[in-house]
Write a protein that holds these residues in place. Structure first.
Motif, PDB file in Angstrom:
ATOM      1  N   LEU A   7       0.852  -1.184   0.000  1.00 52.15           N
ATOM      2  CA  LEU A   7       0.000   0.000   0.000  1.00 52.15           C
ATOM      3  C   LEU A   7       0.890   1.238   0.000  1.00 52.15           C
ATOM      4  N   SER A   8       0.879   1.972  -1.113  1.00 56.01           N
ATOM      5  CA  SER A   8       1.605   3.236  -1.246  1.00 56.01           C
ATOM      6  C   SER A   8       0.587   4.361  -1.223  1.00 56.01           C
ATOM      7  N   ALA A   9       0.813   5.391  -0.412  1.00 56.86           N
ATOM      8  CA  ALA A   9      -0.222   6.412  -0.265  1.00 56.86           C
ATOM      9  C   ALA A   9       0.370   7.796  -0.074  1.00 56.86           C
ATOM     10  N   LEU A  10      -0.368   8.771  -0.554  1.00 60.21           N
ATOM     11  CA  LEU A  10      -0.118  10.191  -0.326  1.00 60.21           C
ATOM     12  C   LEU A  10      -1.405  10.786   0.243  1.00 60.21           C
ATOM     13  N   GLU A  11      -1.287  11.504   1.351  1.00 58.81           N
ATOM     14  CA  GLU A  11      -2.424  12.221   1.931  1.00 58.81           C
ATOM     15  C   GLU A  11      -1.981  13.638   2.252  1.00 58.81           C
ATOM     16  N   GLY A  12      -2.877  14.594   2.073  1.00 56.91           N
ATOM     17  CA  GLY A  12      -2.528  15.963   2.394  1.00 56.91           C
ATOM     18  C   GLY A  12      -3.751  16.829   2.593  1.00 56.91           C
ATOM     19  N   TYR A  13      -3.527  18.026   3.115  1.00 54.22           N
ATOM     20  CA  TYR A  13      -4.615  18.991   3.246  1.00 54.22           C
ATOM     21  C   TYR A  13      -4.053  20.393   3.347  1.00 54.22           C
ATOM     22  N   GLY A  14      -4.919  21.353   3.055  1.00 56.76           N
ATOM     23  CA  GLY A  14      -4.652  22.758   3.292  1.00 56.76           C
ATOM     24  C   GLY A  14      -5.850  23.342   4.009  1.00 56.76           C
ATOM     25  N   GLN A  15      -5.611  24.219   4.990  1.00 59.27           N
ATOM     26  CA  GLN A  15      -6.699  24.790   5.781  1.00 59.27           C
ATOM     27  C   GLN A  15      -6.488  26.278   5.986  1.00 59.27           C
ATOM     28  N   ASP A  16      -7.600  27.012   5.917  1.00 56.16           N
ATOM     29  CA  ASP A  16      -7.602  28.439   6.214  1.00 56.16           C
ATOM     30  C   ASP A  16      -8.977  28.758   6.788  1.00 56.16           C
ATOM     31  N   TYR A  17      -9.056  28.974   8.101  1.00 56.69           N
ATOM     32  CA  TYR A  17     -10.349  29.231   8.729  1.00 56.69           C
ATOM     33  C   TYR A  17     -10.148  29.995  10.024  1.00 56.69           C
ATOM     34  N   GLY A  18     -11.236  30.477  10.607  1.00 57.42           N
ATOM     35  CA  GLY A  18     -11.162  31.201  11.869  1.00 57.42           C
ATOM     36  C   GLY A  18     -12.512  31.240  12.550  1.00 57.42           C
ATOM     37  N   PHE A  19     -12.527  31.741  13.804  1.00 60.18           N
ATOM     38  CA  PHE A  19     -13.782  31.888  14.532  1.00 60.18           C
ATOM     39  C   PHE A  19     -13.564  32.798  15.741  1.00 60.18           C
ATOM     40  N   ASP A  20     -14.669  33.135  16.405  1.00 58.09           N
ATOM     41  CA  ASP A  20     -14.654  33.954  17.620  1.00 58.09           C
ATOM     42  C   ASP A  20     -14.115  33.092  18.753  1.00 58.09           C
ATOM     43  N   PHE A  21     -12.901  33.379  19.225  1.00 55.52           N
ATOM     44  CA  PHE A  21     -12.192  32.513  20.148  1.00 55.52           C
ATOM     45  C   PHE A  21     -12.762  32.583  21.571  1.00 55.52           C
ATOM     46  N   ASP A  22     -13.190  33.770  22.002  1.00 62.45           N
ATOM     47  CA  ASP A  22     -13.647  33.905  23.385  1.00 62.45           C
ATOM     48  C   ASP A  22     -15.110  33.528  23.552  1.00 62.45           C
ATOM     49  N   GLY A  23     -15.860  33.412  22.457  1.00 61.91           N
ATOM     50  CA  GLY A  23     -17.240  32.946  22.522  1.00 61.91           C
ATOM     51  C   GLY A  23     -18.207  33.882  23.205  1.00 61.91           C
ATOM     52  N   THR A  24     -17.888  35.171  23.268  1.00 65.33           N
ATOM     53  CA  THR A  24     -18.786  36.147  23.878  1.00 65.33           C
ATOM     54  C   THR A  24     -18.556  37.499  23.218  1.00 65.33           C
ATOM     55  N   PRO A  25     -19.590  38.331  23.089  1.00 61.56           N
ATOM     56  CA  PRO A  25     -19.389  39.638  22.435  1.00 61.56           C
ATOM     57  C   PRO A  25     -18.611  40.627  23.286  1.00 61.56           C
ATOM     58  N   ALA A  26     -18.517  40.411  24.616  1.00 61.71           N
ATOM     59  CA  ALA A  26     -17.846  41.389  25.482  1.00 61.71           C
ATOM     60  C   ALA A  26     -17.268  40.686  26.703  1.00 61.71           C
ATOM     61  N   PRO A  27     -16.065  40.126  26.615  1.00 57.80           N
ATOM     62  CA  PRO A  27     -15.454  39.479  27.790  1.00 57.80           C
ATOM     63  C   PRO A  27     -15.314  40.458  28.950  1.00 57.80           C
ATOM     64  N   PHE A  28     -15.690  40.030  30.139  1.00 60.36           N
ATOM     65  CA  PHE A  28     -15.658  40.877  31.337  1.00 60.36           C
ATOM     66  C   PHE A  28     -16.495  42.146  31.141  1.00 60.36           C
ATOM     67  N   GLY A  29     -17.442  42.119  30.199  1.00 61.41           N
ATOM     68  CA  GLY A  29     -18.244  43.287  29.902  1.00 61.41           C
ATOM     69  C   GLY A  29     -17.530  44.341  29.075  1.00 61.41           C
ATOM     70  N   ASN A  30     -16.342  44.016  28.577  1.00 62.61           N
ATOM     71  CA  ASN A  30     -15.539  44.979  27.824  1.00 62.61           C
ATOM     72  C   ASN A  30     -15.304  44.445  26.407  1.00 62.61           C
ATOM     73  N   PRO A  31     -15.945  45.039  25.394  1.00 69.78           N
ATOM     74  CA  PRO A  31     -15.786  44.532  24.024  1.00 69.78           C
ATOM     75  C   PRO A  31     -14.366  44.656  23.493  1.00 69.78           C
ATOM     76  N   ASN A  32     -13.529  45.477  24.149  1.00 69.01           N
ATOM     77  CA  ASN A  32     -12.141  45.593  23.709  1.00 69.01           C
ATOM     78  C   ASN A  32     -11.264  44.445  24.211  1.00 69.01           C
ATOM     79  N   LEU A  33     -11.869  43.509  24.914  1.00 70.57           N
ATOM     80  CA  LEU A  33     -11.109  42.352  25.390  1.00 70.57           C
ATOM     81  C   LEU A  33     -11.466  41.080  24.618  1.00 70.57           C
ATOM     82  N   ASN A  34     -12.127  41.235  23.500  1.00 67.68           N
ATOM     83  CA  ASN A  34     -12.492  40.011  22.770  1.00 67.68           C
ATOM     84  C   ASN A  34     -11.269  39.413  22.073  1.00 67.68           C
ATOM     85  N   ALA A  35     -11.455  38.225  21.529  1.00 63.65           N
ATOM     86  CA  ALA A  35     -10.345  37.541  20.868  1.00 63.65           C
ATOM     87  C   ALA A  35     -10.884  36.734  19.699  1.00 63.65           C
ATOM     88  N   ASN A  36     -10.175  36.825  18.586  1.00 63.65           N
ATOM     89  CA  ASN A  36     -10.516  36.062  17.386  1.00 63.65           C
ATOM     90  C   ASN A  36      -9.301  35.238  16.977  1.00 63.65           C
TER      91      ASN A  36
END
Length: 760
Positions: free
Chosen positions: A315-344
């Motif tokens: 069995l001879s094989a080649l496998e590969g992938y390319g990925q480019d994606y993202g999301f809202d990392f902190d999962g809230t619109p305003a961490p600690f009530g401060n929108p300037n503390l969010n993370a993506n």
């Protein structure tokens, strides 16, 4: 009741709850002949075709109607609905970590393979990004529980799962299937082929799946407008597989297989535990949303031939992938009530894997011998970016400071401006070589000894850097705690000897008992997340290999219309890999959670499992399975500064009890018309999402039910079905991670629809 040869073949599976086939009557004395046909079941878990009754280990086969159902699942993780003692943690859309009998690191970095090795048509998939296969035209899946260090090599400390596609042939069936469901779900698939000559045949299979967001993005902060619906996740995927089979005179075969899949949807946003939201709801401002651009591809050449008394396989094989994606990392619109503390967060990855395996097998008078070798090379590259607010695509600077950046600038900043983003790059090359042997010796007509061994060598080279980015785009090396710039390289070399030994005793032609001992390991490596300082590339910044030794006794029987299997096991788990979440202080006095993959001291896993299948009436199949599992971490060293945080905790994604119950009833309505209903339920007790065992990171027990009702018009080859998944509408955490609070990815709500399938 008389049952078909194929149904009886399914009854030979070690976990027969999952081999549903239509009821077909037999006549004459075929039933008596069927009993011995158990031995010809095409199960390749031991790299040769044999009945699972003859395998001294726990092997589950998903085939027949269940394999057809699995071909419509969103990803490979969906097969856990039919299995007990097997769970899956799903993160970042396409990264799946399988746990078998409680063994397996729950980790979201792409460099981490799962402890349950995943194979696609015999090809090992090296990273957890590949393990959420986009299933279509599936012939069967073989699930091996317990370490598989002899035949399956590295990263099999909990077991192995092999997904096997339908092969081309001279006489093959084809089909076209279309399904529509809620959330505007469109699922189209088909497969077919033909014989080009009496030696050459082909098969082409494909699938397209799209679905609107299944989770509701709601407003939780009146100061911030409700984010886009797409934060609830979108599916837009397709796959295509082609196979060309040449069958030479004398039984030699050559199979060429190629596949290509794309994922162009949007990853679902996680839910932060600080939010007050309802079931199947998340809340995100949407700044981190990014269209996914993932592609997966592979090419394999598989050959079999006979030379004298030896059967040769390549069995001879080649496998590969390319990925480019993202999301809202902190999962809230305003961490600690401060929108300037969010993370993506966003990832840009590429991966290439080359592998070659050869095996030679021979049968002697009272022995069956197999020897083989395996070579593989992997090349991985990743850029990992975290930012706050809007992203400048040229400088990679956000419009507000990401909360974790300031603490990584260090004592000698390269700019007087504000650091706002973090960029981490890692590259890794891995070379693997292995020699192995697997042998059965008939000590008597009833007693068989199995012995196997494998020697594996791995060389892993890693390099990379961690940077912070200032508002003007200036970059400096991360230097948290002033321990030196986060740039470097390192190399790991590992030599592992693994193996297995077992005794199987045939009480009768259709009943056996066995006792076995086996071990396996999962490789160490480099952490692919944020590089904090120079220690990230020193030996103490790496994680080591884990090993598992398993002791198991089992019983298997398949008689007439009834099958039953049971096993008891104890697993000694050394240096378990676990993602450790550690809080550290920020310059403003607040805290953030950093995490990395590390090794705990040890753990244990033990339990009992059983499954049964019974067909009491013509057309009625009943199935049930149960696993009772106990796990415990034993931690005495002061990992992450607090041994007591882990000691005595259960392993993650290891419910104490899990059970399935299935029913399939088929009726003959007329000469060429049938109807069937099918339902499968799985229940599990509570479990923890990570090794820290905190109540806030615990998923309560729940039960889910999938069902379908189908009308078969046999003269036209047409099937019309109503289907439903998660009919109990459970909202559960499918994985989690510590960051600003605790974030969990959520399951989809109830789904239902209609489908039509035309076979030809």
């Amino acid at each position: 009741m008389r049952i078909s040869t194929f149904r009886r073949a399914c009854l030979a599976s070690a976990s027969l709850a999952f081999c549903a086939v239509p009821a077909v009557a037999q006549t004459g004395s075929d039933v008596e002949d069927t009993v011995r046909k158990l031995e010809t079941v095409a199960v390749t878990a031991t790299r040769r075709e044999e009945s699972t009754l003859d395998i001294p280990a726990s092997v589950t086969v998903l085939a027949g109607e269940i394999a057809e159902e699995a071909s419509t699942l969103d990803g490979a993780e969906g097969v856990t609905q039919y299995l007990t003692g097997v769970e899956a943690a799903v993160a970042n859309g396409s990264q799946v970590a399988f746990q078998i009998r409680g063994i397996g690191a729950v980790d979201h970095q792409a460099l981490t393979p799962t402890a349950a090795a995943i194979y696609s048509d015999g090809v090992f998939l090296s990273t957890n990004v590949q393990t959420s296969l986009f299933l279509y035209d599936l012939a069967r899946a073989e699930v091996l529980k317990g370490p598989q260090g002899t035949l399956y090599g590295r990263n099999v400390s909990s077991g192995a799962i092999n997904f096997i596609s339908t092969r081309p042939g001279q006489d093959q069936e084809g089909y076209i299937r279309a399904s529509y469901g809620n959330f505007n779900r469109i699922d189209l698939s088909g497969a077919g082929g033909a014989a080009l000559t009496d030696r050459l045949s082909y098969r082409i299979a494909g699938r397209y799946l799209s679905q609107d967001p299944a989770l509701d993005n709601v407003q939780t902060d009146p100061a911030i407008p409700r984010g886009p619906d797409a934060a609830g996740g979108k599916r837009d995927e397709f796959g295509l597989r082609g196979q060309l089979l040449y069958e030479a005179p004398g039984g030699s075969t050559l199979l060429l297989r190629a596949h290509y899949e794309e994922d162009n949807g949007i990853n679902t946003t996680p839910r932060n535990d600080s939010l007050s939201v309802g079931d199947h709801e998340i809340s995100s401002e949407g700044l981190g949303l990014k269209d996914t651009d993932n592609e997966f591809y592979g090419l394999a050449l598989e050959g079999e031939t006979e030379i004298g008394a030896w059967s040769l396989y390549s069995l001879s094989a080649l496998e590969g992938y390319g990925q480019d994606y993202g999301f809202d990392f902190d999962g809230t619109p305003a961490p600690f009530g401060n929108p300037n503390l969010n993370a993506n967060l966003s990832y840009d990855r590429s991966f290439l894997q080359l592998s070659q395996e050869v095996r030679a097998a021979r049968e002697f008078d009272r022995a069956r011998v197999l020897v083989g070798g395996h070579l593989a090379f992997e090349d991985f590259s990743q850029d990992y970016l975290i930012w706050c607010g809007q992203l400048d695509p040229q400088t990679l600077a956000g419009t507000c400071p990401y909360v974790g950046t300031a603490g990584r600038v260090g004592p000698d900043p390269v700019s007087p401006l504000t650091a706002v983003s973090l960029l981490t790059h890692i590259g890794q090359e891995r070379t693997t070589a292995a020699l192995f042997t697997y042998n059965d010796f008939d000590l008597s007509d009833r007693l068989t000894l199995t012995l196997g061994a494998r020697y594996t060598y791995e060389d892993i080279e890693g390099s990379g850097y961690g940077q912070h980015i200032f508002t003007d785009g200036t970059r400096g090396l991360n230097n948290r705690d002033g321990l030196g710039g986060a740039v470097g390289q390192n190399e790991l070399e590992e030599n592992k000897f693994t193996g297995n030994a077992a005794l199987r005793y045939a009480l009768s032609p259709d009943t056996s008992i066995y006792a076995s001992v086996a071990n396996g390991y999962k490789s160490g490596g480099f952490n692919g997340e944020v590089q904090n300082n120079a220690t990230s590339w020193q030996d103490e910044g790496l994680f080591g290999a884990e090993t598992v030794t398993s002791y198991e006794v089992g019983f298997k029987t398949a008689r007439g219309n009834f099958a039953f299997n049971a096993a008891a096991f104890y697993q000694d788990y050394d240096a378990p890999q676990a993602r450790i979440f550690v809080s550290f202080d920020l310059p403003d006095g607040s805290q953030i959670t950093s995490n990395s993959l590390s090794n705990l001291d040890e753990a244990e896993s033990y339990g009992v499992e059983a499954d049964t299948r019974w067909s009491p009436l013509e057309g009625l199949d009943l199935t049930a399975s149960v696993t009772w599992l106990e796990t415990e971490i034993e931690q005495t060293s002061n990992t992450a500064g607090n041994a007591a945080l882990f000691d005595g905790n259960p392993l993650p994604f290891a419910p104490e009890l899990s059970a399935t119950l299935g029913i399939r009833q088929e009726w003959q309505l007329a000469d060429n018309r049938r109807a069937a209903i099918q339902a499968n339920a799985k229940a599990k007790s509570e479990y923890y999402l990570d090794a820290e065992g905190l109540d806030a990171r615990r998923q309560d027990g729940y039960a889910t039910v999938d069902a379908s009702a189908t009308l078969y018009l046999d003269t036209r080859g047409l099937e019309i079905s109503l289907w439903g998944r998660n009919l109990t509408d459970e909202d559960v955490a499918i994985s989690g991670y510590g960051f600003i609070g605790y974030n969990t990815f959520r399951s989809d709500p109830r789904q239902y629809g209609i489908a039509a399938k035309l076979s030809f």
